[in-house]
Design a protein around this motif. Structure first.
Motif, PDB file in Angstrom:
ATOM      1  N   PRO A 107       0.823  -1.212   0.000  1.00 54.13           N
ATOM      2  CA  PRO A 107       0.000   0.000   0.000  1.00 54.13           C
ATOM      3  C   PRO A 107       0.858   1.264   0.000  1.00 54.13           C
ATOM      4  O   PRO A 107       0.353   2.358  -0.163  1.00 54.13           O
ATOM      5  CB  PRO A 107      -0.796  -0.113   1.301  1.00 54.13           C
ATOM      6  CG  PRO A 107       0.064  -0.944   2.195  1.00 54.13           C
ATOM      7  CD  PRO A 107       0.838  -1.882   1.300  1.00 54.13           C
ATOM      8  N   TRP A 108       2.178   1.084   0.173  1.00 50.75           N
ATOM      9  CA  TRP A 108       3.068   2.250   0.230  1.00 50.75           C
ATOM     10  C   TRP A 108       3.537   2.605  -1.168  1.00 50.75           C
ATOM     11  O   TRP A 108       4.327   1.900  -1.779  1.00 50.75           O
ATOM     12  CB  TRP A 108       4.267   1.953   1.129  1.00 50.75           C
ATOM     13  CG  TRP A 108       3.872   1.936   2.558  1.00 50.75           C
ATOM     14  CD1 TRP A 108       3.461   0.841   3.275  1.00 50.75           C
ATOM     15  CD2 TRP A 108       3.786   3.046   3.437  1.00 50.75           C
ATOM     16  NE1 TRP A 108       3.128   1.214   4.542  1.00 50.75           N
ATOM     17  CE2 TRP A 108       3.331   2.570   4.685  1.00 50.75           C
ATOM     18  CE3 TRP A 108       4.064   4.406   3.304  1.00 50.75           C
ATOM     19  CZ2 TRP A 108       3.139   3.398   5.780  1.00 50.75           C
ATOM     20  CZ3 TRP A 108       3.873   5.233   4.399  1.00 50.75           C
ATOM     21  CH2 TRP A 108       3.416   4.731   5.619  1.00 50.75           C
ATOM     22  N   SER A 109       3.024   3.719  -1.673  1.00 48.68           N
ATOM     23  CA  SER A 109       3.436   4.222  -2.980  1.00 48.68           C
ATOM     24  C   SER A 109       4.481   5.310  -2.755  1.00 48.68           C
ATOM     25  O   SER A 109       4.687   5.770  -1.631  1.00 48.68           O
ATOM     26  CB  SER A 109       2.223   4.812  -3.690  1.00 48.68           C
ATOM     27  OG  SER A 109       1.736   5.880  -2.902  1.00 48.68           O
ATOM     28  N   LEU A 110       5.082   5.752  -3.870  1.00 47.64           N
ATOM     29  CA  LEU A 110       5.992   6.895  -3.777  1.00 47.64           C
ATOM     30  C   LEU A 110       5.289   8.081  -3.123  1.00 47.64           C
ATOM     31  O   LEU A 110       5.843   8.757  -2.265  1.00 47.64           O
ATOM     32  CB  LEU A 110       6.430   7.309  -5.184  1.00 47.64           C
ATOM     33  CG  LEU A 110       7.601   6.579  -5.810  1.00 47.64           C
ATOM     34  CD1 LEU A 110       7.774   7.073  -7.242  1.00 47.64           C
ATOM     35  CD2 LEU A 110       8.875   6.803  -5.013  1.00 47.64           C
ATOM     36  N   GLU A 111       4.034   8.304  -3.528  1.00 46.54           N
ATOM     37  CA  GLU A 111       3.269   9.437  -2.996  1.00 46.54           C
ATOM     38  C   GLU A 111       3.145   9.361  -1.476  1.00 46.54           C
ATOM     39  O   GLU A 111       3.278  10.352  -0.777  1.00 46.54           O
ATOM     40  CB  GLU A 111       1.862   9.469  -3.618  1.00 46.54           C
ATOM     41  CG  GLU A 111       1.756  10.290  -4.870  1.00 46.54           C
ATOM     42  CD  GLU A 111       2.451  11.650  -4.759  1.00 46.54           C
ATOM     43  OE1 GLU A 111       2.078  12.417  -3.861  1.00 46.54           O
ATOM     44  OE2 GLU A 111       3.361  11.918  -5.560  1.00 46.54           O
ATOM     45  N   GLU A 112       2.841   8.163  -0.996  1.00 46.19           N
ATOM     46  CA  GLU A 112       2.690   7.977   0.453  1.00 46.19           C
ATOM     47  C   GLU A 112       3.993   8.263   1.185  1.00 46.19           C
ATOM     48  O   GLU A 112       4.017   8.872   2.242  1.00 46.19           O
ATOM     49  CB  GLU A 112       2.251   6.529   0.742  1.00 46.19           C
ATOM     50  CG  GLU A 112       0.780   6.303   0.620  1.00 46.19           C
ATOM     51  CD  GLU A 112       0.018   7.116   1.649  1.00 46.19           C
ATOM     52  OE1 GLU A 112       0.178   6.859   2.850  1.00 46.19           O
ATOM     53  OE2 GLU A 112      -0.718   8.029   1.243  1.00 46.19           O
ATOM     54  N   VAL A 113       5.097   7.774   0.598  1.00 56.43           N
ATOM     55  CA  VAL A 113       6.403   8.000   1.225  1.00 56.43           C
ATOM     56  C   VAL A 113       6.745   9.488   1.176  1.00 56.43           C
ATOM     57  O   VAL A 113       7.214  10.066   2.160  1.00 56.43           O
ATOM     58  CB  VAL A 113       7.497   7.135   0.558  1.00 56.43           C
ATOM     59  CG1 VAL A 113       8.884   7.538   1.040  1.00 56.43           C
ATOM     60  CG2 VAL A 113       7.238   5.655   0.843  1.00 56.43           C
ATOM     61  N   TYR A 114       6.458  10.143   0.051  1.00 57.70           N
ATOM     62  CA  TYR A 114       6.737  11.579  -0.065  1.00 57.70           C
ATOM     63  C   TYR A 114       5.840  12.395   0.873  1.00 57.70           C
ATOM     64  O   TYR A 114       6.201  13.485   1.301  1.00 57.70           O
ATOM     65  CB  TYR A 114       6.533  12.054  -1.509  1.00 57.70           C
ATOM     66  CG  TYR A 114       7.589  11.585  -2.485  1.00 57.70           C
ATOM     67  CD1 TYR A 114       8.901  11.342  -2.071  1.00 57.70           C
ATOM     68  CD2 TYR A 114       7.289  11.427  -3.841  1.00 57.70           C
ATOM     69  CE1 TYR A 114       9.863  10.927  -2.982  1.00 57.70           C
ATOM     70  CE2 TYR A 114       8.247  11.023  -4.755  1.00 57.70           C
ATOM     71  CZ  TYR A 114       9.535  10.768  -4.317  1.00 57.70           C
ATOM     72  OH  TYR A 114      10.485  10.364  -5.216  1.00 57.70           O
ATOM     73  N   ARG A 115       4.653  11.879   1.172  1.00 58.83           N
ATOM     74  CA  ARG A 115       3.764  12.592   2.105  1.00 58.83           C
ATOM     75  C   ARG A 115       4.431  12.652   3.496  1.00 58.83           C
ATOM     76  O   ARG A 115       4.392  13.662   4.178  1.00 58.83           O
ATOM     77  CB  ARG A 115       2.416  11.858   2.183  1.00 58.83           C
ATOM     78  CG  ARG A 115       1.378  12.576   3.045  1.00 58.83           C
ATOM     79  CD  ARG A 115       0.070  11.796   3.093  1.00 58.83           C
ATOM     80  NE  ARG A 115       0.196  10.473   3.703  1.00 58.83           N
ATOM     81  CZ  ARG A 115       0.284  10.231   5.002  1.00 58.83           C
ATOM     82  NH1 ARG A 115       0.259  11.221   5.861  1.00 58.83           N
ATOM     83  NH2 ARG A 115       0.417   8.987   5.460  1.00 58.83           N
ATOM     84  N   ILE A 116       5.071  11.543   3.878  1.00 62.51           N
ATOM     85  CA  ILE A 116       5.743  11.522   5.184  1.00 62.51           C
ATOM     86  C   ILE A 116       7.076  12.263   5.136  1.00 62.51           C
ATOM     87  O   ILE A 116       7.452  12.940   6.089  1.00 62.51           O
ATOM     88  CB  ILE A 116       5.923  10.061   5.658  1.00 62.51           C
ATOM     89  CG1 ILE A 116       4.537   9.495   5.991  1.00 62.51           C
ATOM     90  CG2 ILE A 116       6.858   9.969   6.874  1.00 62.51           C
ATOM     91  CD1 ILE A 116       4.535   8.130   6.559  1.00 62.51           C
ATOM     92  N   PHE A 117       7.776  12.139   4.007  1.00 63.08           N
ATOM     93  CA  PHE A 117       9.103  12.769   3.879  1.00 63.08           C
ATOM     94  C   PHE A 117       9.106  13.765   2.709  1.00 63.08           C
ATOM     95  O   PHE A 117       9.625  13.450   1.629  1.00 63.08           O
ATOM     96  CB  PHE A 117      10.170  11.699   3.617  1.00 63.08           C
ATOM     97  CG  PHE A 117      10.280  10.641   4.674  1.00 63.08           C
ATOM     98  CD1 PHE A 117      10.915  10.906   5.882  1.00 63.08           C
ATOM     99  CD2 PHE A 117       9.761   9.373   4.457  1.00 63.08           C
ATOM    100  CE1 PHE A 117      11.027   9.921   6.864  1.00 63.08           C
ATOM    101  CE2 PHE A 117       9.872   8.384   5.434  1.00 63.08           C
ATOM    102  CZ  PHE A 117      10.507   8.659   6.638  1.00 63.08           C
TER     103      PHE A 117
END
Ligand code: ATP
Length: 231
Positions: A107-117
């Motif tokens: 469920p972890w997309s680039l977008e999700e990771v960029y949202r956190i970082f």
């Protein structure tokens, strides 16, 4: 309970380093492993990952025994360790580092990771070697998220970083906690530990010598002095 260790022993050659560690972590929790240098915290994480083969004891993950499995099989089950020296690919860009780690079912997309970082989004075209120490740490954690961890282990994530970056990373780890991923944190910075953790374990000479909730730990001035040599 997502992960449970019962009387786990780990060796480097003949050196008996992990001497009967028992601990557990529940879904959604952050627990810390505290203790002086050389106490066996990193070796405990390496034993969970199968990098150090446990010679005795039980390691149960999601109800199943994993002790004795090779590291890649343990990683595939959803245990992820971000080691102290980060291990990112310095010649690849930030985005390449992240997409390389991606799993199809995650469920972890680039977008999700960029949202956190958000800094990683800004730096996405930069090479790993161009990142600051704090950004490298964020990338290492981001890579781990892309693998869809069911338990995340962080070994000294803020070691050597400037206070302002430490605050940023604490906030980011807090967001990962909110997403529901249980986290085992090895960290020397007690303020960081008490901001994030639900419970603490103190390890001394390869054994758990103290366990308590964050509130119990904060209220017990003696414990820090006795086991950690700091106030
Ligand atoms: P630190 O904060 O210093 O990393 P730690 O609690 O994580 O402390 P470990 O790294 O687990 O401690 O080390 C525990 C003991 O195992 C130490 O005595 C260390 O010298 C020893 N040790 C660590 N790695 C190895 C290795 N690869 N081979 C042999 N002995 C090792």
């Amino acid at each position: 309970m997502i992960l449970e260790l019962l009387d786990v022993h780990g060796y480097y050659g003949k050196s008996h380093i992990v001497q009967g560690v028992s601990l557990h972590i529940k879904k959604g929790e952050v627990v810390t492993l505290l203790g002086r240098n050389g106490a066996g915290k990193t070796t405990t994480l390496n034993t969970i990952m199968g990098v150090v083969a446990p010679r005795r004891g039980t390691i149960r993950f999601d109800g199943k025994e994993i002790a004795g499995l090779p590291p890649h099989a343990i990683a595939e089950k959803g245990l992820s360790l971000v080691p102290e020296h980060r291990g990112i690919f310095r010649l690849l860009t930030v985005e390449e580092n992240l997409t390389m780690a991606a799993r199809r079912d995650s469920p972890w997309s680039l977008e999700e990771v960029y949202r956190i970082f958000p800094r990683l989004r800004e730096r996405r075209r930069n090479g790993g070697s161009q990142l600051s120490g704090g950004e490298q740490q964020m990338l290492a954690i981001g890579r781990a998220l892309m693998t869809n961890p069911k338990v995340l282990m962080l070994d000294e994530p803020v070691e050597g970083l400037a206070p302002v970056i430490v605050d940023e990373i604490v906030t980011q780890i807090g967001k990962i906690k909110e997403s529901g991923i249980p986290i085992i944190l090895v960290e020397q910075n007690l303020a960081v530990c008490t901001q994030l953790a639900d419970r603490h374990y103190i390890i001394e000479q390869g054994r758990v010598v103290y366990t308590g909730s964050n509130a119990e730990f904060l209220a017990d001035d003696g414990v820090k002095d006795r086991y950690l040599g700091i106030n």
